[in-house]
Write a protein that holds these residues in place. Structure first.
Motif, PDB file in Angstrom:
ATOM      1  N   GLN A   1       7.378   2.285  12.528  1.00  0.00           N
ATOM      2  CA  GLN A   1       6.611   2.750  11.379  1.00  0.00           C
ATOM      3  C   GLN A   1       7.355   2.247  10.173  1.00  0.00           C
ATOM      4  N   GLN A   2       6.636   1.593   9.250  1.00  0.00           N
ATOM      5  CA  GLN A   2       7.316   1.143   8.050  1.00  0.00           C
ATOM      6  C   GLN A   2       6.357   1.023   6.879  1.00  0.00           C
ATOM      7  N   PHE A   3       6.917   1.293   5.715  1.00  0.00           N
ATOM      8  CA  PHE A   3       6.167   1.109   4.487  1.00  0.00           C
ATOM      9  C   PHE A   3       6.196  -0.360   4.112  1.00  0.00           C
ATOM     10  N   ILE A   4       5.147  -0.791   3.421  1.00  0.00           N
ATOM     11  CA  ILE A   4       5.027  -2.158   2.940  1.00  0.00           C
ATOM     12  C   ILE A   4       4.752  -2.079   1.438  1.00  0.00           C
ATOM     13  N   ASN A   5       5.524  -2.801   0.642  1.00  0.00           N
ATOM     14  CA  ASN A   5       5.286  -2.848  -0.790  1.00  0.00           C
ATOM     15  C   ASN A   5       4.104  -3.769  -1.040  1.00  0.00           C
ATOM     16  N   PRO A   6       2.983  -3.230  -1.562  1.00  0.00           N
ATOM     17  CA  PRO A   6       1.784  -4.052  -1.732  1.00  0.00           C
ATOM     18  C   PRO A   6       1.824  -4.954  -2.963  1.00  0.00           C
ATOM     19  N   GLY A   7       2.801  -4.739  -3.850  1.00  0.00           N
ATOM     20  CA  GLY A   7       2.866  -5.540  -5.059  1.00  0.00           C
ATOM     21  C   GLY A   7       1.761  -5.206  -6.050  1.00  0.00           C
ATOM     22  N   THR A   8       1.145  -4.049  -5.862  1.00  0.00           N
ATOM     23  CA  THR A   8       0.073  -3.591  -6.741  1.00  0.00           C
ATOM     24  C   THR A   8       0.090  -2.066  -6.763  1.00  0.00           C
ATOM     25  N   VAL A   9      -0.770  -1.480  -7.576  1.00  0.00           N
ATOM     26  CA  VAL A   9      -0.807  -0.019  -7.678  1.00  0.00           C
ATOM     27  C   VAL A   9      -1.494   0.596  -6.460  1.00  0.00           C
ATOM     28  N   ILE A  10      -1.117   1.832  -6.166  1.00  0.00           N
ATOM     29  CA  ILE A  10      -1.806   2.614  -5.137  1.00  0.00           C
ATOM     30  C   ILE A  10      -2.762   3.542  -5.889  1.00  0.00           C
ATOM     31  N   PRO A  11      -4.065   3.375  -5.699  1.00  0.00           N
ATOM     32  CA  PRO A  11      -5.013   4.229  -6.416  1.00  0.00           C
ATOM     33  C   PRO A  11      -4.772   5.711  -6.126  1.00  0.00           C
ATOM     34  N   PRO A  12      -5.039   6.578  -7.112  1.00  0.00           N
ATOM     35  CA  PRO A  12      -4.824   8.017  -6.933  1.00  0.00           C
ATOM     36  C   PRO A  12      -5.548   8.591  -5.707  1.00  0.00           C
ATOM     37  N   GLY A  13      -6.748   8.131  -5.419  1.00  0.00           N
ATOM     38  CA  GLY A  13      -7.478   8.622  -4.243  1.00  0.00           C
ATOM     39  C   GLY A  13      -6.772   8.293  -2.939  1.00  0.00           C
ATOM     40  N   ILE A  14      -6.184   7.122  -2.863  1.00  0.00           N
ATOM     41  CA  ILE A  14      -5.424   6.724  -1.664  1.00  0.00           C
ATOM     42  C   ILE A  14      -4.146   7.547  -1.578  1.00  0.00           C
ATOM     43  N   GLN A  15      -3.511   7.813  -2.715  1.00  0.00           N
ATOM     44  CA  GLN A  15      -2.311   8.659  -2.714  1.00  0.00           C
ATOM     45  C   GLN A  15      -2.641  10.056  -2.190  1.00  0.00           C
ATOM     46  N   ARG A  16      -3.775  10.608  -2.640  1.00  0.00           N
ATOM     47  CA  ARG A  16      -4.173  11.944  -2.163  1.00  0.00           C
ATOM     48  C   ARG A  16      -4.485  11.925  -0.673  1.00  0.00           C
ATOM     49  N   LEU A  17      -5.206  10.897  -0.221  1.00  0.00           N
ATOM     50  CA  LEU A  17      -5.611  10.806   1.182  1.00  0.00           C
ATOM     51  C   LEU A  17      -4.416  10.636   2.118  1.00  0.00           C
ATOM     52  N   THR A  18      -3.510   9.727   1.768  1.00  0.00           N
ATOM     53  CA  THR A  18      -2.404   9.378   2.669  1.00  0.00           C
ATOM     54  C   THR A  18      -1.119  10.148   2.399  1.00  0.00           C
ATOM     55  N   GLY A  19      -0.965  10.622   1.173  1.00  0.00           N
ATOM     56  CA  GLY A  19       0.309  11.243   0.793  1.00  0.00           C
ATOM     57  C   GLY A  19       1.373  10.219   0.462  1.00  0.00           C
ATOM     58  N   ILE A  20       1.005   8.944   0.450  1.00  0.00           N
ATOM     59  CA  ILE A  20       1.955   7.871   0.141  1.00  0.00           C
ATOM     60  C   ILE A  20       1.983   7.674  -1.369  1.00  0.00           C
TER      61      ILE A  20
ATOM     62  N   SER B   1     -10.508  -5.717   2.779  1.00  0.00           N
ATOM     63  CA  SER B   1      -9.345  -6.463   3.270  1.00  0.00           C
ATOM     64  C   SER B   1      -9.062  -7.740   2.499  1.00  0.00           C
ATOM     65  N   THR B   2     -10.058  -8.308   1.843  1.00  0.00           N
ATOM     66  CA  THR B   2      -9.825  -9.522   1.070  1.00  0.00           C
ATOM     67  C   THR B   2      -9.233  -9.224  -0.302  1.00  0.00           C
ATOM     68  N   TYR B   3      -9.227  -7.970  -0.695  1.00  0.00           N
ATOM     69  CA  TYR B   3      -8.717  -7.590  -2.010  1.00  0.00           C
ATOM     70  C   TYR B   3      -7.549  -6.606  -1.924  1.00  0.00           C
ATOM     71  N   HIS B   4      -7.711  -5.552  -1.143  1.00  0.00           N
ATOM     72  CA  HIS B   4      -6.691  -4.511  -1.048  1.00  0.00           C
ATOM     73  C   HIS B   4      -5.556  -4.934  -0.124  1.00  0.00           C
ATOM     74  N   ARG B   5      -4.479  -4.153  -0.126  1.00  0.00           N
ATOM     75  CA  ARG B   5      -3.271  -4.537   0.600  1.00  0.00           C
ATOM     76  C   ARG B   5      -2.785  -3.427   1.526  1.00  0.00           C
ATOM     77  N   ILE B   6      -2.026  -3.812   2.526  1.00  0.00           N
ATOM     78  CA  ILE B   6      -1.415  -2.863   3.464  1.00  0.00           C
ATOM     79  C   ILE B   6      -0.230  -2.185   2.776  1.00  0.00           C
ATOM     80  N   ILE B   7      -0.134  -0.841   2.958  1.00  0.00           N
ATOM     81  CA  ILE B   7       1.010  -0.102   2.405  1.00  0.00           C
ATOM     82  C   ILE B   7       1.857   0.560   3.497  1.00  0.00           C
ATOM     83  N   GLU B   8       1.304   0.646   4.708  1.00  0.00           N
ATOM     84  CA  GLU B   8       2.076   1.222   5.814  1.00  0.00           C
ATOM     85  C   GLU B   8       1.547   0.656   7.125  1.00  0.00           C
TER      86      GLU B   8
END
Length: 165
Positions: free
Chosen positions: A56-75, A33-40
């Motif tokens: 329900q809303q998406f949040i722009n984290p201002g950083t990349v979404i790692p591929p593993g998180i994309q696979r897990l969440t579909g975001i 939580s001190t490094y990563h960001r909320i995306i939804e």
């Protein structure tokens, strides 16, 4: 967690629940939580046992979404284009949370992310969240497991996308 409490057959939640609460889930770019960001963010506002607001809303984290998180969440990154940054919704979200009990599964995770996102905006958020893992352990000691997947199975909830807010 996309559970539609508005269509449940019960008109009100059981007695004993806080009279004013926000049931919240967030998806993030990672686990720290001190490094990563909320995306939804997804949440239900409950007043006197009635669901009064659902968001329900998406949040722009201002950083990349790692591929593993994309696979897990579909975001995917394109889903966040045009989404507000956390600072854009911070004041409104803080007003909504104030005076209400924060309820989350593994509440320390969601609370930590909220607290750090608010801190980055120069806002102070403190709460004593109600953790549904701890609540499940207390109410159902006969079960060994209290993960969200186990609770979903136990109560036969229908969840379309498990790793979405």
């Amino acid at each position: 967690m996309q559970l539609d409490l508005l269509t449940q057959s019960a008109e009100r939640l059981s007695d004993g629940f806080p009279s004013s609460m926000v049931i919240l889930d967030c998806e993030t770019t990672g686990g720290k939580s001190t490094y990563h960001r909320i995306i939804e963010l997804g949440y239900l506002v409950i007043e006197d046992g009635q669901c009064t607001h659902r968001q329900q809303q998406f949040i722009n984290p201002g950083t990349v979404i790692p591929p593993g998180i994309q696979r897990l969440t579909g975001i995917r990154p394109e889903m966040l284009r045009g989404a507000p940054e956390f600072r854009d919704i911070a004041d409104e979200l803080l007003a909504l949370l104030r005076g209400r009990v924060l309820v989350a599964h593994n509440a320390r995770f969601d609370y930590g992310f909220l607290k750090n996102e608010f801190r980055r905006c120069g806002l102070d958020y403190k709460s004593r969240p109600l953790c549904s893992v701890k609540l499940s352990r207390r109410l159902y000691p006969q079960y060994r497991r209290h993960s969200l997947d186990q609770i979903i199975r136990r109560f036969r909830f229908s969840i379309d996308q498990r790793h979405r807010a």
